[in-house]
Design an enzyme around this catalytic site. Structure first.
Site, PDB file in Angstrom:
ATOM      1  N   GLN A   1       0.961  -1.183  -0.309  1.00 54.88           N
ATOM      2  CA  GLN A   1      -0.051   0.303  -0.033  1.00 54.88           C
ATOM      3  C   GLN A   1       0.801   1.828   0.229  1.00 54.88           C
ATOM      4  O   GLN A   1       0.344   2.487  -0.228  1.00 54.88           O
ATOM      5  CB  GLN A   1      -0.969  -0.349   1.261  1.00 54.88           C
ATOM      6  CG  GLN A   1      -1.606  -1.409   1.120  1.00 54.88           C
ATOM      7  CD  GLN A   1      -3.041  -0.921   0.020  1.00 54.88           C
ATOM      8  OE1 GLN A   1      -3.138  -0.104  -0.136  1.00 54.88           O
ATOM      9  NE2 GLN A   1      -3.614  -1.853  -0.493  1.00 54.88           N
TER      10      GLN A   1
ATOM     11  N   CYS B   1      -8.497  -9.679   1.551  1.00 62.02           N
ATOM     12  CA  CYS B   1      -8.590 -11.104   2.298  1.00 62.02           C
ATOM     13  C   CYS B   1      -8.649 -11.983   3.118  1.00 62.02           C
ATOM     14  O   CYS B   1      -8.061 -12.695   4.024  1.00 62.02           O
ATOM     15  CB  CYS B   1      -6.864 -11.359   1.394  1.00 62.02           C
ATOM     16  SG  CYS B   1      -5.961 -11.134   0.272  1.00 62.02           S
TER      17      CYS B   1
END
Length: 373
Positions: free
Chosen positions: A178, A320
């Site tokens: 990220q 996830c």
């Protein structure tokens, strides 16, 4: 449709898709083959690898192309731990990690490794004093995310790196998934670093593990040397080339993209803070690409479904994560389980428009009114 889930998946840029198709057509040979087509493909792979290394502040021999950050995290964490098992079996991480990191650590724990999670402060950052206190002579690995995927918190990687200078047997693995393309970040001073191209306009199924050249790790796949002895298999040249281009485009546009997204994030913060019962979980210092919020008394999953019914795409935790459980990241900063269960994530990027934010706020109010009845 209003797409506000860029932290989960960023649609591939048109130039990147075109690059994939062009390379796939132009280089039919296997880069591992000795014939002319194979040699041409190998030369292109070396060019792409060199360029990716320069962009990440690494050397070409430190680049390992993977199927994404999940594979890269698994290879680094398991590979480093196994290669250092003669030194020790103690590992330090945090409660903020992606499931590919925490899952790898759980696997190692079942193999006899000891895992400690360093406490997180109310600002979402690693407590550096606690981190130093956890380090031991048999600590072989620290695994930490550069930017948390649920809150957008930027971790003090440079400070952790300095502390680890006193513990030469401990390797530092950073999940930069990220961070790349969002904040200034490079491989300098790290041991391993993972990233995924689909987070910044690349194609799904492509990523990179950067590994310090003189560092040994145990491979997780076997069956041949290929482009590197740490990852067997035929190199996916077209994917690697598209990854390099997506990385270049993201880095070249980083400052421009940041200014656009920061303005949208500030607008969302100001508008949502006016709504009763709304709590902003992302600290002020978080990256503007991620905004985590809670609505008092409404489960995050319920709010996400209500928005989805109106063609608005947001996430509850990371894509996830296990459904129906509280956000570990939000709980770490708020110490409030109900709030963690009510949390969900808005994630922005450079394609997000002002018009989308206006419509989202209208639909947010509609959903809150419906779910509060």
């Amino acid at each position: 449709m209003i797409y506000l889930d860029y932290a989960a998946n960023h649609p591939a840029e048109p130039e990147v898709l075109a690059r994939f198709c062009a390379v796939e057509s132009a280089f039919p040979g296997n880069p591992n083959s000795a014939h002319p087509a194979g040699r041409a493909a190998r030369a292109e792979l070396e060019r792409v690898t060199t360029s990716a290394a320069e962009l990440l502040g690494a050397k070409p021999e430190e680049i390992i192309f993977t199927s994404g950050a999940t594979e890269a995290n698994n290879l680094a964490i398991k590979g480093l731990a196994r290669a250092s098992r003669h030194v020790g079996r103690h590992i330090i991480s945090t409660a903020l990690e992606h499931s590919s990191v925490s899952g790898s650590l759980t696997y190692l724990q079942e193999q006899g490794y000891e895992i400690d999670l360093v406490p997180i402060g109310r600002d979402g950052r690693v407590d550096l004093e606690e981190f130093r206190a956890l380090l031991r002579p048999d600590t072989v690995l620290t695994a930490v995310t550069a930017v948390d995927s649920e809150l957008g918190v930027v971790q003090p990687i440079a400070e952790m790196r300095e502390i680890l200078k006193d513990f030469p047997s401990c390797r530092l693995h950073v999940d930069a998934t990220q961070a790349i393309g969002r904040i200034p970040f490079s491989f300098e001073g790290l041991d391993t670093m993972a990233l995924a191209a689909h987070k910044f306009g690349g194609i799904n199924g492509s990523g990179i593990l950067v590994k310090r050249a003189d560092l040994v790790l145990e491979p997780q796949m076997h069956g041949g040397v290929s482009a590197t002895r740490y990852r067997s298999g035929t190199p996916a040249l077209a994917l690697d080339a598209s990854t390099e281009l997506s990385l270049r485009l993201a880095l070249e546009g980083r400052e421009r993209h940041w200014a656009h997204v920061e303005r949208l994030n500030r607008r969302l913060r100001e508008e949502l803070s006016k709504r009763p019962g709304v709590r902003i979980n992302s600290p002020e210092g978080a990256v503007p690409y991620i905004l985590n919020v809670s609505v008092n008394g409404i489960r995050g999953a319920a709010f996400q479904r209500a928005l989805a019914e109106r063609a608005v795409c947001v996430s509850v935790k990371s894509a996830c994560s296990v459904e129906g459980t509280p956000s570990r990241a939000v709980f770490a900063v708020s110490r409030d389980r109900k709030n963690a269960l009510s949390s969900w994530r808005i994630s922005l990027s450079w394609p997000t428009t002002d018009e989308e934010i206006t419509e989202f706020l209208r639909l947010f109010d509609e959903c809150r009114q419906q779910l509060s009845k």
